[in-house]
Every structure is written in structure tokens, then in C-alpha cells.
Design an enzyme around this catalytic site. Structure first.
Site, mmCIF file in Angstrom:
data_model
loop_
_atom_site.group_PDB
_atom_site.id
_atom_site.type_symbol
_atom_site.label_atom_id
_atom_site.label_comp_id
_atom_site.label_asym_id
_atom_site.label_seq_id
_atom_site.Cartn_x
_atom_site.Cartn_y
_atom_site.Cartn_z
ATOM 1 N N LYS A 1 80.636 25.060 32.189
ATOM 2 C CA LYS A 1 81.308 26.357 32.070
ATOM 3 C C LYS A 1 80.277 27.470 32.251
ATOM 4 C CE LYS A 1 85.311 25.760 29.036
ATOM 5 N NZ LYS A 1 85.884 26.200 27.749
ATOM 6 N N GLU B 1 89.375 21.723 31.386
ATOM 7 C CA GLU B 1 90.104 22.172 30.209
ATOM 8 C C GLU B 1 91.618 22.242 30.429
ATOM 9 O OE1 GLU B 1 90.011 25.983 27.353
ATOM 10 O OE2 GLU B 1 88.031 25.143 27.690
ATOM 11 N N ASN C 1 87.257 24.164 21.496
ATOM 12 C CA ASN C 1 87.481 25.548 21.090
ATOM 13 C C ASN C 1 87.845 25.683 19.614
ATOM 14 O OD1 ASN C 1 87.056 26.788 23.672
ATOM 15 N ND2 ASN C 1 89.016 25.941 24.319
#
Length: 376
Positions: free
Chosen positions: A148, A242, A250
Site C-alpha cells: 500500500k 483489500e 484496519n
């Protein structure tokens, strides 16, 4: 700094597999790790001014001993650098210095530099390979792994970015010894998250070993980083972009990102501090909804307190917006689907799951209670 044999965690993505090497003395041997990945022996290092002052000479020496030339750009430290302006500066610097697709970009710093440099590498020349050399605990256990990359926008945190996997991660535990205590504990918020989301035995290990880890025990630090990276790698391999399981990472972040926005991405609240508070709030919410035992939020707060960490909104310096405004900030999060906010909740320590079935009033009450909790 005495070198120790590194642990290695494999992120086995089809066509994009890479290793995470974890140990001490790694920075001095960077050239040995990178040489097999290289064509021409030249790298471009993106870092920040604080890291450059402390460690850039050592990194350059570790490259030079293997005949690898390097150029470097040191950006201002802090979350404000993770912006369109910072991205433009980094990307144009890479292009101006004639970095080629076959070269390597090194992201040398904490989460801000890792995210920014990775995004710049993803878009310059439509994609340049890059290596993560994380210098903070938070970056070693979380942001350097999984591909990411991104920047913050006026609308919120990490809302522009790309999935761009590194070709290697080099996590030198010895670098953590130069971190201020607050910075180290901020990273520990992400370590705790891994135990809470999927490994109750790891959380129990942290309860026992956390103080030694905090106080400098290298073996404990290596094991904490290794297990955290192993857990993240397992999840990323199941769900790289994701669409499902990766959302478990998260845990605490829906609350955290709202709190970061409410505090202006300032020094009032570091990201890992927000994650720790967010995890406590997620367990409060889970207990309020009857999903997990009432004892679990108390157990988590007891551990955070023992580590000298914040666990409630009332521990954040200054005034926060009311609960309704914080809930509104959560609505700008990337995890909104079909207009519904998704939370990572838990059926117990080590048993996290994702849901959008959360009454707004329950969230508001959790926020209000935490804002009035007795300050530690």
C-alpha cells in the site's frame, strides 16, 4: 552494532513475491542484499531530513562497499510531507535524475516516507521497482509490508495511492534504538493490533514481554517484528487489494483516521497512538453490542497502561470535536461501502471480523464515554 542472523518472512504473491529480512546489522550489509536484484549498480534513496542526519551515511557506506552508487533526496519530516506537493517533488526528482525502470528506489524512513516513496516509484515512468528500508517500529511491522502506497488529501488520510509491492524489505532492529520513546510506543500500537485481530497467544506474549521489548530487549523486538510481519504477509497473500480479509488489518483505524483528521494530522496524536486508542474503542463497541466479553476492553487498556500508552479520547491533548462530528469524519474513510461505514469488531481477543451492521448511536456513545474517561 553487533549483527545477528536475520529472520526472513516471505510474501509469496504470484509474480511479485519478496522477502522481509529482519535482524540487526542489516543496514551495513544493504549492498549484499540488493546486489542480486540490480542491473546497473545505482539506486535513488528517498528519505527525510531526520533519518538522513542519523543514518544516511551508514546506508550509503553499506551500498558503496558493494560498488553501488547512490543519489538521495531528504524531504521534511512529518505527515505534512505526505501530500500532493511532496509527491510531486519526489517524482520529479526521480525523473530529473534519470532514474530508469530497471533501477531501484529505496524508501528509507518511517511510514510517511515509505508511503510517499512507494507511490512516487509506482507512478514515475509508470512503475519503478523499490525497496523498503523502514526505520521505525510502525513501518517495520506494518506500512513497509503489503504494497500500500499513498498520500493524504484535503478530504482525508491515504485517499490517493496505488498498490505497488516492494521487491524487498530490510528491517534493521538496531535502528529502533535511536527512536524517541514516544515514537517507539506509537509503533507498538500496530504490534498490539496483530494480537487483537488474529492471534490471542501473541497478545498474551506481548502482555508478558511488552515491557522488556519497550526497554530495549533485542530478541523480544525481533520476535515482535517477525510475528507481526508474518501475520500481515499471511493476510496480504489472501487478499492483496483489500477486497475481503485484508480489511482486518484496519482494526482500530476507522476511529484512528477520524481522530487524526480531528487533530489536524499534528503532533497531538501519532498514527500508532490513534491505532491503540482505536483498538480500545473497537473493543468497547464490540462489548457494547454483546459481541465480546466485557473483560476484553479492560484487559486491553490494562496492557496499554502498563506500556505507558494512551487508550482513550480523554488522553489526547486539547479539545476534540463532539462525537457527532467525529462520526462524520469516519464517513470520509476509504472503508465506506455503498454509503455504509464498515468497522472491524471482535468476538474476543484474536477474533476480529468486519461488519457494516453497527448502530450509529452505539458508536456515538462509545466516543462520548471515551472522551469522559479518567485521564491516565
Amino acid at each position: 552494532m553487533t549483527a545477528t542472523a536475520p529472520a526472513t518472512v516471505r510474501v509469496d504473491l504470484p509474480g511479485r513475491a519478496y522477502d522481509i529480512h529482519i535482524g540487526t546489522g542489516i543496514l551495513a550489509r544493504t549492498g549484499q542484499w540488493l546486489k542480486p536484484l540490480m542491473g546497473r549498480r545505482r539506486v535513488a534513496i528517498l528519505t527525510d531530513e531526520t533519518v538522513a542526519a542519523a543514518h544516511l551515511d551508514a546506508l550509503e557506506a553499506g551500498l558503496a562497499v558493494e560498488g553501488i552508487d547512490s543519489i538521495s533526496l531528504a524531504l521534511p519530516p512529518g505527515e505534512a510531507t505526505k501530500s500532493w506537493e511532496g509527491l510531486s517533488r519526489a517524482t520529479e526528482w526521480l525523473i530529473e535524475n534519470r532514474v530508469e525502470r530497471g533501477d531501484l528506489v529505496i524508501a528509507f524512513g518511517g511510514g510517511v516516507i515509505g508511503d510517499l516513496a512507494g507511490f512516487a516509484a509506482a507512478i514515475a515512468l509508470r512503475g519503478i521497482r523499490f525497496v523498503q528500508i523502514p526505520t521505525t517500529l510502525l513501518a517495520q511491522v506494518d506500512s513497509s509490508v503489503g504494497g500500500k502506497t499513498g498520500i493524504n488529501t484535503a478530504q482525508g488520510k491515504n485517499l490517493a495511492g496505488a498498490f505497488h509491492q516492494p521487491v524487498m524489505v530490510l528491517a534493521d532492529i538496531g535502528l529502533l534504538e535511536t527512536l524517541p520513546a514516544r515514537e517507539f510506543l506509537s509503533g507498538y500500537g500496530e504490534v498490539v493490533k496483530y494480537g487483537l485481530l488474529g492471534d490471542a497467544a501473541f497478545f498474551e506474549w506481548l502482555e508478558a514481554q511488552g515491557p522488556a521489548l519497550r526497554d530495549g530487549d533485542r530478541a523480544a523486538r525481533l520476535e515482535a517484528v517477525r510475528r507481526s510481519c508474518e501475520m500481515k504477509a499471511e493476510i496480504v497473500m489472501r487478499d492483496e487489494t483489500e477486497q475481503g480479509d485484508r480489511a482486518l488489518l484496519n482494526l482500530g483505524h476507522t476511529f484512528c483516521h477520524a481522530l487524526e483528521a480531528a487533530t489536524g494530522y499534528s503532533d497531538r496524536l501519532r498514527h500508532g497512538e490513534g491505532v491503540a486508542i482505536g483498538c480500545a474503542l473497537a473493543f468497547d463497541l464490540s462489548a457494547r453490542l454483546g459481541l465480546c466479553p466485557q473483560e476484553d476492553p479492560s484487559r486491553l487498556r490494562a496492557h496499554l497502561s502498563a506500556m505507558g500508552m494512551r487508550s482513550d479520547l480523554s488522553h489526547i491533548p486539547g479539545t476534540l470535536p463532539p462525537a457527532e462530528a467525529l462520526l462524520g469524519l469516519m464517513g470520509q474513510d476509504k472503508k465506506v461501502r455503498d454509503g455504509r461505514l464498515r468497522f472491524v469488531l471482535a468476538r474476543g481477543i484474536g477474533q476480529a471480523f468486519v461488519t457494516a451492521d453497527v448502530p450509529a448511536e452505539a458508536v456515538l456513545q462509545v466516543l462520548r464515554d471515551s472522551n469522559h474517561a479518567t485521564s491516565a
